[in-house]
Design a protein around this motif. Structure first.
Motif, mmCIF file in Angstrom:
data_model
loop_
_atom_site.group_PDB
_atom_site.id
_atom_site.type_symbol
_atom_site.label_atom_id
_atom_site.label_comp_id
_atom_site.label_asym_id
_atom_site.label_seq_id
_atom_site.Cartn_x
_atom_site.Cartn_y
_atom_site.Cartn_z
ATOM 1 N N ASN A 208 0.801 -1.225 0.000
ATOM 2 C CA ASN A 208 0.000 0.000 0.000
ATOM 3 C C ASN A 208 0.832 1.272 0.000
ATOM 4 N N GLU A 209 2.022 1.225 0.588
ATOM 5 C CA GLU A 209 2.899 2.389 0.554
ATOM 6 C C GLU A 209 4.359 1.957 0.651
ATOM 7 N N LEU A 210 5.231 2.729 -0.038
ATOM 8 C CA LEU A 210 6.666 2.497 -0.025
ATOM 9 C C LEU A 210 7.354 3.730 0.544
ATOM 10 N N THR A 211 8.541 3.539 1.099
ATOM 11 C CA THR A 211 9.362 4.673 1.499
ATOM 12 C C THR A 211 10.828 4.314 1.335
ATOM 13 N N TYR A 212 11.625 5.305 0.922
ATOM 14 C CA TYR A 212 13.039 5.067 0.624
ATOM 15 C C TYR A 212 13.918 5.618 1.749
ATOM 16 N N ASN A 213 14.865 4.792 2.186
ATOM 17 C CA ASN A 213 15.841 5.192 3.199
ATOM 18 C C ASN A 213 17.212 5.207 2.542
ATOM 19 N N LYS A 214 17.744 6.407 2.278
ATOM 20 C CA LYS A 214 19.013 6.480 1.550
ATOM 21 C C LYS A 214 20.218 6.156 2.439
ATOM 22 N N ARG A 215 20.020 6.117 3.753
ATOM 23 C CA ARG A 215 21.117 5.766 4.646
ATOM 24 C C ARG A 215 21.569 4.326 4.429
ATOM 25 N N ASN A 216 20.615 3.458 4.100
ATOM 26 C CA ASN A 216 20.971 2.060 3.838
ATOM 27 C C ASN A 216 20.488 1.576 2.475
ATOM 28 N N LYS A 305 -4.952 15.889 14.212
ATOM 29 C CA LYS A 305 -5.999 16.858 14.544
ATOM 30 C C LYS A 305 -6.636 17.365 13.258
ATOM 31 N N SER A 306 -7.882 17.777 13.367
ATOM 32 C CA SER A 306 -8.629 18.294 12.202
ATOM 33 C C SER A 306 -8.758 17.239 11.110
ATOM 34 N N LYS A 307 -9.149 16.037 11.489
ATOM 35 C CA LYS A 307 -9.347 14.962 10.508
ATOM 36 C C LYS A 307 -10.560 15.254 9.626
ATOM 37 N N VAL A 308 -10.539 14.691 8.419
ATOM 38 C CA VAL A 308 -11.685 14.782 7.515
ATOM 39 C C VAL A 308 -12.307 13.397 7.430
ATOM 40 N N LYS A 309 -13.549 13.285 7.865
ATOM 41 C CA LYS A 309 -14.237 11.993 7.861
ATOM 42 C C LYS A 309 -14.893 11.727 6.511
ATOM 43 N N GLY A 310 -15.208 10.465 6.288
ATOM 44 C CA GLY A 310 -15.924 10.089 5.069
ATOM 45 C C GLY A 310 -15.041 9.994 3.840
ATOM 46 N N MET A 311 -13.722 9.906 4.014
ATOM 47 C CA MET A 311 -12.813 9.737 2.886
ATOM 48 C C MET A 311 -11.834 8.614 3.195
ATOM 49 N N LEU A 312 -11.327 7.973 2.153
ATOM 50 C CA LEU A 312 -10.410 6.854 2.332
ATOM 51 C C LEU A 312 -8.997 7.360 2.597
ATOM 52 N N TYR A 313 -8.341 6.773 3.592
ATOM 53 C CA TYR A 313 -6.943 7.094 3.837
ATOM 54 C C TYR A 313 -6.062 6.285 2.894
ATOM 55 N N GLN A 314 -5.043 6.940 2.352
ATOM 56 C CA GLN A 314 -4.171 6.293 1.380
ATOM 57 C C GLN A 314 -2.710 6.389 1.820
ATOM 58 N N GLY A 315 -1.872 7.003 0.993
ATOM 59 C CA GLY A 315 -0.433 7.029 1.250
ATOM 60 C C GLY A 315 -0.004 8.094 2.240
ATOM 61 N N LEU A 316 1.327 8.156 2.430
ATOM 62 C CA LEU A 316 1.902 8.995 3.467
ATOM 63 C C LEU A 316 3.310 9.413 3.054
ATOM 64 N N ASP A 317 3.715 10.622 3.449
ATOM 65 C CA ASP A 317 5.092 11.052 3.229
ATOM 66 C C ASP A 317 5.507 11.944 4.392
ATOM 67 N N SER A 318 6.825 12.093 4.590
ATOM 68 C CA SER A 318 7.326 12.944 5.665
ATOM 69 C C SER A 318 8.607 13.610 5.208
ATOM 70 N N TYR A 319 8.673 14.930 5.390
ATOM 71 C CA TYR A 319 9.815 15.714 4.928
ATOM 72 C C TYR A 319 10.105 16.817 5.931
ATOM 73 N N LYS A 320 11.358 16.924 6.323
ATOM 74 C CA LYS A 320 11.782 17.897 7.329
ATOM 75 C C LYS A 320 10.935 17.732 8.593
ATOM 76 N N ASP A 321 10.136 18.749 8.965
ATOM 77 C CA ASP A 321 9.305 18.647 10.171
ATOM 78 C C ASP A 321 7.822 18.530 9.827
ATOM 79 N N CYS A 322 7.537 17.955 8.671
ATOM 80 C CA CYS A 322 6.149 17.844 8.205
ATOM 81 C C CYS A 322 5.773 16.407 7.855
#
Length: 403
Positions: A208-216, A305-322
């Motif tokens: 369902n989701e991939l993430t890349y770790n360049k350290r390894n 916080k401030s979730k939106v209901k009634g929609m499907l959750y899908q992928g995810l990403d994280s960058y810096k402090d976000c």
């Protein structure tokens, strides 16, 4: 008396001749060194110069001069000094060296891979509510990038985009096979969307989701259904599974009660944060955020916080402090969503992505450097997305221009 004078003259002449003889030999040898052409061919000279043995340099000053000139050509790509054109052989060698240098420079320029930031600005933390601005990814000939087709996969086999990630100029995309719950990972060079490698069949379930770790240099896969508590670690070079790991809740997790730990149902998405060297996951059922350390051990739960209901959750990403969380349309919703949170789960920004025709289902968000991308899946037909109705499926990748 005459005989004595004659004998003395002969002895003086003989002594003078003996004294001058070595000087004459030296002059003759020196003249040959400066005028005689090298015995080897230009290609042989080049090979000798590259071998680095040093024997010729010690004995032949002209060869040493030639080698120094060749080094200058390779490092500066400038014209030859006049001193190096004493003989035809040296000139020939110089010409070949210059040609080689030009070719090498072109090859290096061609291979340079840079991350394209379509906004043209340094990335800043987003704020407010906006509409997502997108540019579809195209091949070098201008045609729209077709992941399934260009990866050599058939419709109704490995044809459904799920997760994606990127790093060092390459994107990695999972294509899911709905028949047997397996997947393949496709490696794509992002600058021209050229498919570089397609994995074999990987037992990473829904991927369902991939993430890349360049350290390894690994790709971590959130299996999701039917093994939501399992992640898989894939080598980014070989695209082979290195190992599977089951996520186990420790006795203490910050922000998580004992009851909540027992009710842990696994994860639906995962994203590696390079700045903090951690993994951010989206928990199933509650859709809260779960933080893992570099060894995949859960240590903190953060509530969105401030979730939106009634929609499907899908992928995810994280960058810096976000943290960027994807939701796709459901029911009467006419748009997809990307919500940006800080590391404490507070909403910073929200982007709407309208569906288009056929409807684009937002599956994943990922980044390479400052450039963010989204991957969308579309199905269209008169009834539903079933093989017996021969409904087409397509996957498209877009660059985000305002994130």
């Amino acid at each position: 008396m005459k005989n004595r004078r004659f004998l003395l003259s002969w002895m003086i002449a003989f002594a003078m001749a003996f004294t001058l003889l070595p000087s004459t030999v030296v002059c003759v040898y020196g003249g040959n060194e400066n005028t005689t052409e090298p015995t080897g061919t230009a290609s042989d000279m080049s090979k000798d110069s590259d071998s680095g043995t040093g024997e010729t340099v010690t004995e032949n000053p002209s060869t040493e001069s030639s080698e120094e000139t060749s080094e200058n050509v390779e490092t500066t790509s400038e014209s030859q000094p006049e001193e190096t054109t004493e003989t035809e052989s040296v000139t020939t060698t110089t010409t070949k060296a210059t040609t080689t240098t030009t070719t090498t420079t072109k090859a290096t320029t061609t291979k340079i891979s840079t991350t394209i930031n379509t906004s043209g600005k340094k990335w800043v933390t987003p704020k407010g509510n906006k509409t997502l601005k997108l540019t579809i990814c195209r091949n070098s000939d201008g045609t729209v990038f077709d992941l399934t087709k260009q990866a050599g996969q058939k419709l109704y086999a490995y044809d459904t985009l799920q997760g994606a990630t990127a790093g060092k100029g390459y994107g990695y995309f999972s294509l899911y096979n709905r028949k047997n719950t397996t997947a393949k990972i496709v490696k794509v060079r992002l600058r021209d969307m050229k498919v570089m490698k397609v994995s074999g069949v990987l037992y990473v379930k829904h991927a369902n989701e991939l993430t890349y770790n360049k350290r390894n240099n690994t790709i971590v896969v959130a299996n999701a259904d039917p093994t939501p508590k399992r992640i898989s670690v894939v080598d980014a070079n070989t695209l082979r599974v290195k190992f599977h790991k089951k996520l186990v809740m420790p006795k203490t997790v910050k922000g998580m009660s004992k009851k909540q730990r027992k009710k842990f149902k696994g994860i639906g998405a995962i994203a590696y944060n390079e700045k903090h060297n951690i993994y951010v996951c989206r928990m199933r059922k509650t859709n809260d955020l779960l933080f893992l350390n570099a060894s995949f051990k859960p240590y903190k739960r953060v509530k969105q916080k401030s979730k939106v209901k009634g929609m499907l959750y899908q992928g995810l990403d994280s960058y810096k402090d976000c943290i960027m969380v994807c939701q796709s349309f459901k029911g009467k919703k006419k748009y997809n969503l990307i919500t940006v949170y800080n590391m404490k789960g507070k909403k910073l920004a929200r982007f709407k992505m309208y569906l288009g025709k056929p409807k684009r289902e937002l599956e994943t968000i990922f980044h390479d450097g400052n450039q963010f991308y989204v991957g969308c899946y579309s199905s269209y037909g008169s009834k539903s997305d079933l093989q017996k109705y021969h409904v087409k499926r397509e996957n498209k990748i877009y660059r985000i221009n305002n994130l």
